[in-house]
Design a protein around this motif. Structure first.
Motif, short mmCIF file in Angstrom:
data_model
loop_
_atom_site.label_atom_id
_atom_site.label_comp_id
_atom_site.label_asym_id
_atom_site.label_seq_id
_atom_site.Cartn_x
_atom_site.Cartn_y
_atom_site.Cartn_z
N ASN A 187 -3.00 4.61 -8.96
CA ASN A 187 -4.13 4.20 -8.13
C ASN A 187 -4.38 2.70 -8.23
OD1 ASN A 187 -5.92 7.25 -8.96
ND2 ASN A 187 -4.36 6.91 -7.42
N SER A 245 -5.44 2.03 -4.49
CA SER A 245 -5.98 3.17 -3.77
C SER A 245 -7.47 3.37 -3.99
CB SER A 245 -5.23 4.44 -4.18
OG SER A 245 -3.86 4.33 -3.87
N GLY A 257 0.83 -1.20 0.00
CA GLY A 257 0.00 0.00 0.00
C GLY A 257 0.86 1.25 0.00
N GLU A 278 -5.95 10.06 -1.36
CA GLU A 278 -5.48 9.00 -2.25
C GLU A 278 -6.01 7.64 -1.82
OE1 GLU A 278 -1.28 7.29 -4.14
OE2 GLU A 278 -1.26 9.04 -2.82
N ASN A 279 -5.94 7.33 -0.52
CA ASN A 279 -6.50 6.05 -0.06
C ASN A 279 -7.14 6.22 1.32
OD1 ASN A 279 -4.60 5.58 2.05
ND2 ASN A 279 -3.21 4.53 0.67
N THR A 280 -7.88 5.23 1.74
CA THR A 280 -8.69 5.35 2.95
C THR A 280 -7.83 5.43 4.22
OG1 THR A 280 -9.00 2.95 2.92
CG2 THR A 280 -10.74 4.30 1.94
#
Length: 446
Positions: free
Chosen positions: A300, A305, A95, A238-240
């Motif tokens: 992504n 992402s 990640g 961008e990501n959680t």
């Protein structure tokens, strides 16, 4: 090394495509000249149109470079890319955050060495030009030396580039940490040294909200107001995991984007990478402030992402841009980036025509950067940055394009099957800066 200066006027005969508007919102979006002529004078576009109409305007001694069978488009523009991450492209990680710790930060440490920075900048720019990218918004490292190295290489090639020193004063290794005051001071010195020097433009570059204290964000916002014609670039949503981290660091902010908004960083010439996990209020703020969302599909997908929401972004009329995001992104090629953004859009229920993908990579990106009229299309007086694409570059591409019955089919094949091999030549301000190995030299001015 850059090619020698061309003659004062050059003309190129080929199929020519450029844009006037976004095909998603305007039926009169583009100009297509199947047998076209592009006329360049002193590094700027003089005219672009049908060969039959324009050939009579040329003086007898003007060379016409015969590129028939190929397609000339404006130079591709990449709105989000990290040159210090060139050597870590395609590095495995589960990640974003572990990828930064394992690969990105150690690689960026080396850019305190000007010699290393200069060598990577040379390779990076060669790779951009090989892929037909003539302008990019580039992240350097926290070291001012990395910015000097990049701009020096770009200036030597007379390219139009936007770049800036990363600012980060917390939540990063000590060897990459600046201070709020030091980062602002270095950035201001670099603005005075490089912004609008030739074709170079400066971008204030806080890496992302988690790596900047409130004091640093405050000073960044002040610099953005003091130098309104500079650019600003950073990451958002961008990501959680990243979104949750920002929420814990800035609990008083309504959203991740709101952190930047609070410090006055939403404005024209601001480019926010990713914008995946936004809500409708965030999208409305991007529209209202004319800040842009830079879509990074290969990155992504690579980092898992998420998928950019085209439907909601278009409904809010968010200024959209397209980017490779190397080294999280997996290709320098804007053609391969089109390939992946098409799939990202389809997975989200949106169909992206090839015409719009080419718009995003050219005039759309120029508009998102507030550079329409300077780069991005072939309007008279614009800088003559352009790419010669070869629809017969590979056996498969040749076979498919030979069966194309309309422009959309041709562009779609180039977007889905094309890569760096498709770029026969790249020109910046009328100068040839890349020639594909094996291309016929007689076709292309130097």
């Amino acid at each position: 090394m850059s090619a020698p200066s061309p003659s004062r006027v050059q003309a190129y005969r080929a199929s020519i495509l450029h844009f006037r508007a976004d095909p998603a919102f305007d039926t009169d979006s583009h100009a297509w000249h199947e047998d076209g002529l592009l006329i360049v004078e002193d590094g700027r576009v003089q005219a672009a149109g049908d060969y039959a109409q324009l050939r009579h305007t040329l003086a007898a001694d003007v060379p016409v470079h015969d590129c028939r069978g190929k397609l000339i488009v404006p130079g591709f523009i990449d709105t989000h890319v990290h040159y210090p991450q060139t050597d870590i492209i395609a590095s495995p990680a589960p990640g974003l955050l572990p990828w930064l710790e394992t690969y990105t930060f150690p690689a960026e440490r080396k850019f305190a060495d000007p010699g290393h920075a200069r060598e990577v900048a040379r390779f990076f720019l060669d790779e951009l030009l090989r892929c037909g990218t003539t302008t990019a918004m580039v992240y350097c490292t926290v070291h001012p030396e990395s910015v000097d190295a990049f701009f020096a290489e770009s200036e030597a090639r007379k390219l139009r580039m936007v770049a800036g020193k990363i600012m980060m004063d917390r939540n990063c290794p000590e060897f990459l940490r600046d201070t709020a005051e030091g980062g602002a001071r270095d950035s201001e010195e670099l603005i005075r040294k490089w912004h609008k020097r030739g074709r170079q433009l400066y971008a204030l570059t806080p890496r992302f909200a988690p790596t900047s204290t409130e004091a640093q964000l405050q000073l960044t916002g002040e610099l953005a107001r003091r130098y309104p014609d500079t650019f600003l670039q950073t990451h958002v949503a961008e990501n959680t995991d990243e979104v949750a981290w920002v929420k814990s660091l800035f609990p008083a902010s309504r959203s991740y984007l709101d952190v930047y908004d609070h410090y006055g960083m939403l404005r024209p010439r601001a480019m926010f990478a990713h914008c995946i996990w936004l809500d409708d209020h965030d999208r409305a703020r991007l529209h209202e402030t004319r800040a842009a969302a830079s879509i990074c599909p290969t990155s992504n997908l690579f980092l898992g992402s998420g998928l950019f929401d085209f439907a909601r972004a278009d409904a809010a009329r968010v200024p959209l841009a397209l980017a490779t995001d190397v080294g999280g992104g997996t290709s320098f090629s804007m053609l391969q980036t089109m390939n992946e953004v098409y799939k990202v859009a389809r997975m989200g229920g949106t169909y992206l025509p090839a015409l719009r993908m080419f718009y995003l990579a050219t005039l759309g990106n120029a508009r998102s950067m507030q550079l329409e009229g300077t780069i991005g299309n072939f309007a008279p007086g614009t800088e003559a940055d352009f790419v010669v694409l070869d629809p017969q570059a590979t056996p498969l591409l040749k076979r498919r394009t030979s069966r194309a019955n309309e422009l959309e089919e041709l562009l779609f094949a180039l977007a889905l099957l094309g890569d760096d091999r498709t770029v026969a030549a790249t020109y910046s301000a009328g100068r040839r800066v890349h020639l594909r190995a094996g291309s016929e030299h007689a076709e292309f001015a130097s």
